[in-house]
Write a protein that holds these residues in place. Sequence first.
Motif, PDB file in Angstrom:
ATOM      1  N   HIS A   1      -3.420   4.834  -2.631  1.00 24.32           N
ATOM      2  CA  HIS A   1      -4.493   5.580  -1.966  1.00 24.32           C
ATOM      3  C   HIS A   1      -4.295   7.079  -2.209  1.00 24.32           C
ATOM      4  O   HIS A   1      -3.187   7.601  -2.075  1.00 24.32           O
ATOM      5  CB  HIS A   1      -4.485   5.299  -0.461  1.00 24.32           C
ATOM      6  CG  HIS A   1      -4.723   3.866  -0.113  1.00 24.32           C
ATOM      7  ND1 HIS A   1      -5.939   3.391   0.335  1.00 24.32           N
ATOM      8  CD2 HIS A   1      -3.905   2.780  -0.165  1.00 24.32           C
ATOM      9  CE1 HIS A   1      -5.847   2.089   0.561  1.00 24.32           C
ATOM     10  NE2 HIS A   1      -4.620   1.697   0.262  1.00 24.32           N
TER      11      HIS A   1
ATOM     12  N   TRP B   1      -5.738  -0.637 -15.930  1.00 23.56           N
ATOM     13  CA  TRP B   1      -6.539  -0.669 -14.695  1.00 23.56           C
ATOM     14  C   TRP B   1      -8.027  -0.623 -15.010  1.00 23.56           C
ATOM     15  O   TRP B   1      -8.820  -1.376 -14.439  1.00 23.56           O
ATOM     16  CB  TRP B   1      -6.114   0.522 -13.824  1.00 23.56           C
ATOM     17  CG  TRP B   1      -6.984   0.784 -12.640  1.00 23.56           C
ATOM     18  CD1 TRP B   1      -7.459  -0.128 -11.735  1.00 23.56           C
ATOM     19  CD2 TRP B   1      -7.504   2.049 -12.223  1.00 23.56           C
ATOM     20  NE1 TRP B   1      -8.232   0.504 -10.783  1.00 23.56           N
ATOM     21  CE2 TRP B   1      -8.272   1.833 -11.064  1.00 23.56           C
ATOM     22  CE3 TRP B   1      -7.369   3.334 -12.719  1.00 23.56           C
ATOM     23  CZ2 TRP B   1      -8.910   2.871 -10.395  1.00 23.56           C
ATOM     24  CZ3 TRP B   1      -8.004   4.373 -12.046  1.00 23.56           C
ATOM     25  CH2 TRP B   1      -8.768   4.128 -10.907  1.00 23.56           C
TER      26      TRP B   1
ATOM     27  N   ALA C   1     -10.938  -3.596 -14.427  1.00 22.82           N
ATOM     28  CA  ALA C   1     -12.168  -3.347 -13.670  1.00 22.82           C
ATOM     29  C   ALA C   1     -13.417  -3.505 -14.538  1.00 22.82           C
ATOM     30  O   ALA C   1     -14.535  -3.316 -14.047  1.00 22.82           O
ATOM     31  CB  ALA C   1     -12.142  -1.958 -13.052  1.00 22.82           C
TER      32      ALA C   1
ATOM     33  N   TYR D   1      -1.781  -1.219  -4.045  1.00 23.48           N
ATOM     34  CA  TYR D   1      -2.879  -0.276  -3.843  1.00 23.48           C
ATOM     35  C   TYR D   1      -2.307   1.118  -3.669  1.00 23.48           C
ATOM     36  O   TYR D   1      -1.427   1.353  -2.831  1.00 23.48           O
ATOM     37  CB  TYR D   1      -3.707  -0.643  -2.608  1.00 23.48           C
ATOM     38  CG  TYR D   1      -4.394  -1.985  -2.709  1.00 23.48           C
ATOM     39  CD1 TYR D   1      -5.625  -2.108  -3.330  1.00 23.48           C
ATOM     40  CD2 TYR D   1      -3.783  -3.129  -2.197  1.00 23.48           C
ATOM     41  CE1 TYR D   1      -6.249  -3.333  -3.446  1.00 23.48           C
ATOM     42  CE2 TYR D   1      -4.400  -4.371  -2.303  1.00 23.48           C
ATOM     43  CZ  TYR D   1      -5.628  -4.467  -2.937  1.00 23.48           C
ATOM     44  OH  TYR D   1      -6.238  -5.688  -3.044  1.00 23.48           O
TER      45      TYR D   1
ATOM     46  N   SER E   1      -4.536  -1.049  -8.126  1.00 24.10           N
ATOM     47  CA  SER E   1      -5.810  -0.368  -7.937  1.00 24.10           C
ATOM     48  C   SER E   1      -5.554   0.992  -7.311  1.00 24.10           C
ATOM     49  O   SER E   1      -4.554   1.189  -6.613  1.00 24.10           O
ATOM     50  CB  SER E   1      -6.729  -1.199  -7.031  1.00 24.10           C
ATOM     51  OG  SER E   1      -7.984  -0.562  -6.867  1.00 24.10           O
TER      52      SER E   1
ATOM     53  N   ASP F   1       0.849  -1.190   0.000  1.00 26.58           N
ATOM     54  CA  ASP F   1       0.000   0.000   0.000  1.00 26.58           C
ATOM     55  C   ASP F   1       0.882   1.236   0.000  1.00 26.58           C
ATOM     56  O   ASP F   1       1.822   1.333   0.805  1.00 26.58           O
ATOM     57  CB  ASP F   1      -0.909   0.037   1.234  1.00 26.58           C
ATOM     58  CG  ASP F   1      -2.072  -0.915   1.141  1.00 26.58           C
ATOM     59  OD1 ASP F   1      -3.151  -0.485   0.721  1.00 26.58           O
ATOM     60  OD2 ASP F   1      -1.891  -2.094   1.483  1.00 26.58           O
TER      61      ASP F   1
ATOM     62  N   SER G   1     -14.171  10.213 -13.640  1.00 25.16           N
ATOM     63  CA  SER G   1     -12.981   9.459 -13.241  1.00 25.16           C
ATOM     64  C   SER G   1     -11.903   9.561 -14.299  1.00 25.16           C
ATOM     65  O   SER G   1     -10.722   9.755 -13.994  1.00 25.16           O
ATOM     66  CB  SER G   1     -13.355   7.988 -13.005  1.00 25.16           C
ATOM     67  OG  SER G   1     -12.213   7.196 -12.789  1.00 25.16           O
TER      68      SER G   1
ATOM     69  N   MET H   1      -7.360   3.726  -4.804  1.00 28.72           N
ATOM     70  CA  MET H   1      -8.428   3.912  -3.829  1.00 28.72           C
ATOM     71  C   MET H   1      -8.508   5.394  -3.472  1.00 28.72           C
ATOM     72  O   MET H   1      -7.498   6.028  -3.153  1.00 28.72           O
ATOM     73  CB  MET H   1      -8.155   3.095  -2.567  1.00 28.72           C
ATOM     74  CG  MET H   1      -7.864   1.622  -2.820  1.00 28.72           C
ATOM     75  SD  MET H   1      -9.237   0.721  -3.542  1.00 28.72           S
ATOM     76  CE  MET H   1     -10.419   0.779  -2.178  1.00 28.72           C
TER      77      MET H   1
ATOM     78  N   ARG I   1     -13.297   4.886   1.847  1.00 31.70           N
ATOM     79  CA  ARG I   1     -12.400   4.698   0.711  1.00 31.70           C
ATOM     80  C   ARG I   1     -13.030   3.718  -0.261  1.00 31.70           C
ATOM     81  O   ARG I   1     -13.596   2.710   0.151  1.00 31.70           O
ATOM     82  CB  ARG I   1     -11.025   4.193   1.164  1.00 31.70           C
ATOM     83  CG  ARG I   1     -10.336   5.149   2.131  1.00 31.70           C
ATOM     84  CD  ARG I   1      -8.876   4.856   2.304  1.00 31.70           C
ATOM     85  NE  ARG I   1      -8.259   5.802   3.227  1.00 31.70           N
ATOM     86  CZ  ARG I   1      -6.976   6.082   3.289  1.00 31.70           C
ATOM     87  NH1 ARG I   1      -6.146   5.472   2.449  1.00 31.70           N
ATOM     88  NH2 ARG I   1      -6.498   6.949   4.159  1.00 31.70           N
ATOM     89  N   HIS I   2     -12.920   4.035  -1.539  1.00 35.14           N
ATOM     90  CA  HIS I   2     -13.485   3.160  -2.552  1.00 35.14           C
ATOM     91  C   HIS I   2     -12.600   3.219  -3.789  1.00 35.14           C
ATOM     92  O   HIS I   2     -11.810   4.167  -3.972  1.00 35.14           O
ATOM     93  CB  HIS I   2     -14.923   3.586  -2.912  1.00 35.14           C
ATOM     94  CG  HIS I   2     -15.017   4.998  -3.431  1.00 35.14           C
ATOM     95  ND1 HIS I   2     -14.778   5.333  -4.743  1.00 35.14           N
ATOM     96  CD2 HIS I   2     -15.304   6.160  -2.791  1.00 35.14           C
ATOM     97  CE1 HIS I   2     -14.936   6.637  -4.897  1.00 35.14           C
ATOM     98  NE2 HIS I   2     -15.243   7.166  -3.734  1.00 35.14           N
ATOM     99  N   GLU I   3     -12.733   2.221  -4.646  1.00 36.59           N
ATOM    100  CA  GLU I   3     -11.926   2.189  -5.854  1.00 36.59           C
ATOM    101  C   GLU I   3     -12.396   3.282  -6.801  1.00 36.59           C
ATOM    102  O   GLU I   3     -13.568   3.367  -7.146  1.00 36.59           O
ATOM    103  CB  GLU I   3     -12.005   0.828  -6.528  1.00 36.59           C
ATOM    104  CG  GLU I   3     -10.985   0.660  -7.645  1.00 36.59           C
ATOM    105  CD  GLU I   3     -10.899  -0.772  -8.146  1.00 36.59           C
ATOM    106  OE1 GLU I   3      -9.913  -1.102  -8.805  1.00 36.59           O
ATOM    107  OE2 GLU I   3     -11.838  -1.552  -7.860  1.00 36.59           O
TER     108      GLU I   3
ATOM    109  N   VAL J   1     -12.825   4.189  -9.924  1.00 42.11           N
ATOM    110  CA  VAL J   1     -12.879   3.748 -11.312  1.00 42.11           C
ATOM    111  C   VAL J   1     -14.291   3.920 -11.836  1.00 42.11           C
ATOM    112  O   VAL J   1     -15.269   3.740 -11.110  1.00 42.11           O
ATOM    113  CB  VAL J   1     -12.432   2.272 -11.442  1.00 42.11           C
ATOM    114  CG1 VAL J   1     -13.346   1.359 -10.647  1.00 42.11           C
ATOM    115  CG2 VAL J   1     -12.372   1.832 -12.893  1.00 42.11           C
TER     116      VAL J   1
END
Length: 521
Positions: A320, A383, A387, A318, A339, A296, A358, A341, A349-351, A353
């Motif tokens: 962030h 990415w 998704a 990840y 990913s 992360d 976005s 976040m 927190r969310h992805e 995408v």
Amino acid sequence: MLSYDELTTPERDLWDAFPEGRRVDLRTGTPEEDRVLDGGRWGPERTVRAAVIATLLLGAPSEHPGVVARLRLTGARISGRLDLAGAELTHSLWLESCWFDEPVSLLGASTRTLVFTGSRIPGVEADSARVEGSLSLRHAVVEGGAPTPFSPVTTALALTDARVSGALLLNGARLLAPGGWALSAGGLAMEGGVFCRNGFVAQGEVRLVGAQLPGTLAMQGARLEGGGPSGAALVLDNARASSLKLSEGFTAHGTVRLRGAQATDDVTFDGSVLSGPAGDDGDAPALVATHLQAVDLDLTFARPPAGTLDLRGAQVAYLHENEHSWPERVRLDGLVYGSVMTAEADGERHEAVGGRGSVARRLAWIRSSPGYSPQPYEQVAAWYRKAGHDDDARRVLLAKQRHRRRTLPLASRAWGHLLDVTVGYGYRPWLAGVWLLALTLLGTLSFRTTTPKPVKPGEGAPFQPLVYTLDLLVPIGGLGQRTAWYWTDGALQGLAYLLIALGWVLTTAVIAGVTRTLQRN
């Protein structure tokens, strides 16, 4: 060796207490008189010579059944230089709330646990030391001493190539070496964690180049004032750690360097402030994390960094971010992530995408990087595809081609514009259908106003404006209309030639765009 008769009263108390591991406390109990920063005024009744401490640790009788001998002294002024360089100490040393007249030398020493909690020391030299236990300087004030062979600039705490089997405790400490190195610990090997929390302050660079930190480097709330020779506040180049917690109010006035660092867990800047080098115009790096490897990477800063964010070649699972993550200039070439976040104001927190918003955010992020590089676009597109957002991936790749076009010569830019308008570089093939429909409609309506002359009267199929137009636009094959009729009207004949030319251009663009797409896939 010192004899017992030569000792002062506080030294005799320490000598007698050592075999039993008892603490000798020379404090008066009056806060004003016990201020460590005023320890230079303490008199003989609170003074212990460094030579006495060294003598006890290096050979004084310590056998006392049932107890462990150790040296424990509180509230004393240590006169002279405590020189234990190269020594092999089998007893722990606890010096709490003490004032040292001169620096402490543990160069190459092998020791047990060392505690200097709450003390004021004009420099600690412990390069190549081996500590079987912990090294604690909690709430101590350590000032820069003279340069050493391992530390060629003024250094407060020198731990180059040291080995510590326990923890390095610097919570609340102040390491003061303006213009030099507050902590010089290149090659430091820890078995426990390094803790620099609860008001830790460093003036000068904190250097942990190539350090081995299998425990956590915890610097939550630390304040690094920088001012070192390289303009960096924290240097962790090629360090190895389980996690790097530079968060919860962590502040750095100077560059934070993580070149080639590896973390088996997270690297977090959650709630931190990176001010960049003093007097910088915004182009100098606030964070250099080139070739960083971590699970992360949390860049949810308290406010945007005052300088460049350099993430080239970093690899994280990840990434962030929040609204403060990206300054005006970011270097992203080679950054690989699984990913992204996004942290919202409510802490969720969310992805990040999906959707045109976005994509616009990602494209603005990429364009903050100077120059053109295809990799950041390819990474974002990969990415999106992972998704399941193929449309968004195509938008990103189209933006990549448009960005690339600006770097090409004039002729190539013109061809790029044509590919963009006709088929969107192959990422919008439906545009070809729109052009074909529009040209077909134009030709059909124009050619139906009058009838052309037959090439061979009485032969061939009747004139059909729609079929004739399609025959002009499709350069491959033939529908029998284009070669059977001709126009006496110059305008309509010119339109026919134009449609033939546009048909070839459109067909070439479609083939080029489709070929590009197939090659990408």
